[in-house]
Design a protein around this motif. Structure first.
Motif, mmCIF file in Angstrom:
data_model
loop_
_atom_site.group_PDB
_atom_site.id
_atom_site.type_symbol
_atom_site.label_atom_id
_atom_site.label_comp_id
_atom_site.label_asym_id
_atom_site.label_seq_id
_atom_site.Cartn_x
_atom_site.Cartn_y
_atom_site.Cartn_z
ATOM 1 N N LYS A 24 0.832 -1.203 0.000
ATOM 2 C CA LYS A 24 0.000 0.000 0.000
ATOM 3 C C LYS A 24 0.869 1.257 0.000
ATOM 4 N N ALA A 25 1.924 1.251 0.806
ATOM 5 C CA ALA A 25 2.835 2.404 0.868
ATOM 6 C C ALA A 25 3.536 2.603 -0.481
ATOM 7 N N LEU A 26 3.931 1.516 -1.118
ATOM 8 C CA LEU A 26 4.570 1.605 -2.423
ATOM 9 C C LEU A 26 3.608 2.204 -3.441
ATOM 10 N N GLN A 27 2.375 1.782 -3.406
ATOM 11 C CA GLN A 27 1.395 2.311 -4.362
ATOM 12 C C GLN A 27 1.198 3.810 -4.150
ATOM 13 N N ALA A 31 2.110 6.734 -6.870
ATOM 14 C CA ALA A 31 1.102 7.694 -7.314
ATOM 15 C C ALA A 31 1.636 9.121 -7.276
ATOM 16 N N SER A 32 2.714 9.340 -6.525
ATOM 17 C CA SER A 32 3.260 10.690 -6.410
ATOM 18 C C SER A 32 4.610 10.862 -7.120
ATOM 19 N N VAL A 33 5.023 9.856 -7.895
ATOM 20 C CA VAL A 33 6.282 9.946 -8.633
ATOM 21 C C VAL A 33 6.193 11.102 -9.620
ATOM 22 N N GLU A 34 7.273 11.853 -9.697
ATOM 23 C CA GLU A 34 7.287 13.011 -10.589
ATOM 24 C C GLU A 34 8.728 13.272 -11.018
ATOM 25 N N THR A 35 8.907 13.658 -12.267
ATOM 26 C CA THR A 35 10.228 13.985 -12.782
ATOM 27 C C THR A 35 10.147 15.275 -13.587
ATOM 28 N N ILE A 44 13.200 25.273 -21.723
ATOM 29 C CA ILE A 44 11.956 24.493 -21.635
ATOM 30 C C ILE A 44 12.063 23.594 -20.420
ATOM 31 N N THR A 45 11.029 23.616 -19.581
ATOM 32 C CA THR A 45 10.987 22.737 -18.419
ATOM 33 C C THR A 45 9.656 22.002 -18.442
ATOM 34 N N VAL A 46 9.726 20.669 -18.404
ATOM 35 C CA VAL A 46 8.511 19.855 -18.356
ATOM 36 C C VAL A 46 8.537 19.020 -17.090
ATOM 37 N N THR A 47 7.370 18.821 -16.528
ATOM 38 C CA THR A 47 7.222 17.951 -15.364
ATOM 39 C C THR A 47 6.209 16.880 -15.724
ATOM 40 N N VAL A 48 6.586 15.636 -15.442
ATOM 41 C CA VAL A 48 5.749 14.487 -15.768
ATOM 42 C C VAL A 48 5.505 13.696 -14.493
ATOM 43 N N GLY A 49 4.245 13.283 -14.301
ATOM 44 C CA GLY A 49 3.870 12.478 -13.146
ATOM 45 C C GLY A 49 3.648 11.029 -13.533
ATOM 46 N N PRO A 50 2.962 10.289 -12.668
ATOM 47 C CA PRO A 50 2.714 8.864 -12.920
ATOM 48 C C PRO A 50 2.023 8.627 -14.267
ATOM 49 N N GLN A 51 2.300 7.507 -14.871
ATOM 50 C CA GLN A 51 1.791 7.098 -16.172
ATOM 51 C C GLN A 51 2.123 8.095 -17.276
ATOM 52 N N GLY A 52 3.169 8.893 -17.079
ATOM 53 C CA GLY A 52 3.622 9.795 -18.112
ATOM 54 C C GLY A 52 2.740 11.013 -18.340
ATOM 55 N N SER A 104 4.815 -9.122 -15.117
ATOM 56 C CA SER A 104 5.813 -8.137 -15.543
ATOM 57 C C SER A 104 5.315 -6.760 -15.152
ATOM 58 N N TYR A 105 6.232 -5.839 -15.034
ATOM 59 C CA TYR A 105 5.874 -4.462 -14.674
ATOM 60 C C TYR A 105 4.873 -3.892 -15.670
ATOM 61 N N ASP A 106 5.103 -4.128 -16.951
ATOM 62 C CA ASP A 106 4.239 -3.552 -17.976
ATOM 63 C C ASP A 106 2.797 -4.043 -17.857
ATOM 64 N N LYS A 107 2.594 -5.274 -17.394
ATOM 65 C CA LYS A 107 1.238 -5.802 -17.251
ATOM 66 C C LYS A 107 0.502 -5.199 -16.063
ATOM 67 N N VAL A 108 1.223 -4.896 -14.989
ATOM 68 C CA VAL A 108 0.560 -4.432 -13.767
ATOM 69 C C VAL A 108 0.597 -2.930 -13.582
ATOM 70 N N ALA A 109 1.335 -2.210 -14.415
ATOM 71 C CA ALA A 109 1.509 -0.773 -14.211
ATOM 72 C C ALA A 109 0.383 0.061 -14.802
ATOM 73 N N GLY A 110 -0.615 -0.563 -15.382
ATOM 74 C CA GLY A 110 -1.709 0.191 -15.968
ATOM 75 C C GLY A 110 -2.474 0.997 -14.940
ATOM 76 N N ALA A 111 -3.146 2.015 -15.420
ATOM 77 C CA ALA A 111 -3.901 2.897 -14.529
ATOM 78 C C ALA A 111 -4.938 2.097 -13.750
ATOM 79 N N GLY A 112 -5.042 2.389 -12.480
ATOM 80 C CA GLY A 112 -6.054 1.769 -11.649
ATOM 81 C C GLY A 112 -5.678 0.427 -11.063
ATOM 82 N N PHE A 113 -4.503 -0.079 -11.348
ATOM 83 C CA PHE A 113 -4.110 -1.369 -10.785
ATOM 84 C C PHE A 113 -3.821 -1.201 -9.308
ATOM 85 N N ASP A 114 -4.403 -2.051 -8.492
ATOM 86 C CA ASP A 114 -4.230 -1.998 -7.045
ATOM 87 C C ASP A 114 -3.155 -3.006 -6.643
#
Length: 138
Positions: A24-27, A31-35, A44-52, A104-114
């Motif tokens: 739960k803590a990881l999720q 959800a707050s990952v940002e680059t 030019i400065t861009v900021t991207v959050g979860p799921q790009g 795999s990460y790609d299978k579970v990283a979709g939006a809304g995956f708990d």
């Protein structure tokens, strides 16, 4: 039931619940990952959050004098792609040690995956084990 069996079961359940809380803590963290990526010599400065998702876009006013509209668009797309890749790398690195070998990460990283669904609230076989051996809850 033997006290040592109950103690072992209690210990396993505590560990199970800790791991579930860790997920739960990881999720929440993911959800707050940002680059933020800066391109074209800081113009030019861009900021991207979860799921790009693009969450911020800033231009230095000089960029309009330096780049044509098509060059500006290309530079923005490049910066967004770089930031999206960085976010993906951070999320992948955080998740992969926790995933079952069959996922795999790609299978579970979709939006809304708990993530907590990787570990159900209660172990499925605990009730059958209790029933089979006559264990009782405290």
């Amino acid at each position: 039931m033997r006290p040592e069996w109950q103690a072992h079961i209690d210990e396993l359940l505590e560990e199970y619940n800790r791991k579930r809380e860790d997920l739960k803590a990881l999720q929440e963290k993911m959800a707050s990952v940002e680059t933020t990526v800066t391109a074209v010599e800081g113009m030019i400065t861009v900021t991207v959050g979860p799921q790009g998702r693009l969450t911020g876009l800033e231009f230095n006013p000089r960029v309009y004098r330096r780049l044509s509209a098509s060059e500006l668009a290309e530079a923005v797309l490049g910066a967004v792609q770089e930031a999206t890749a960085q976010v993906g790398d951070q999320m992948r690195a955080a998740m992969e040690p926790l995933l079952p070998e069959t996922a795999s990460y790609d299978k579970v990283a979709g939006a809304g995956f708990d993530l907590s669904k990787l570990v159900p609230e209660r172990p499925n076989d605990l009730d059958s084990l209790k029933e089979r051996y006559g264990f009782r809850d405290k």
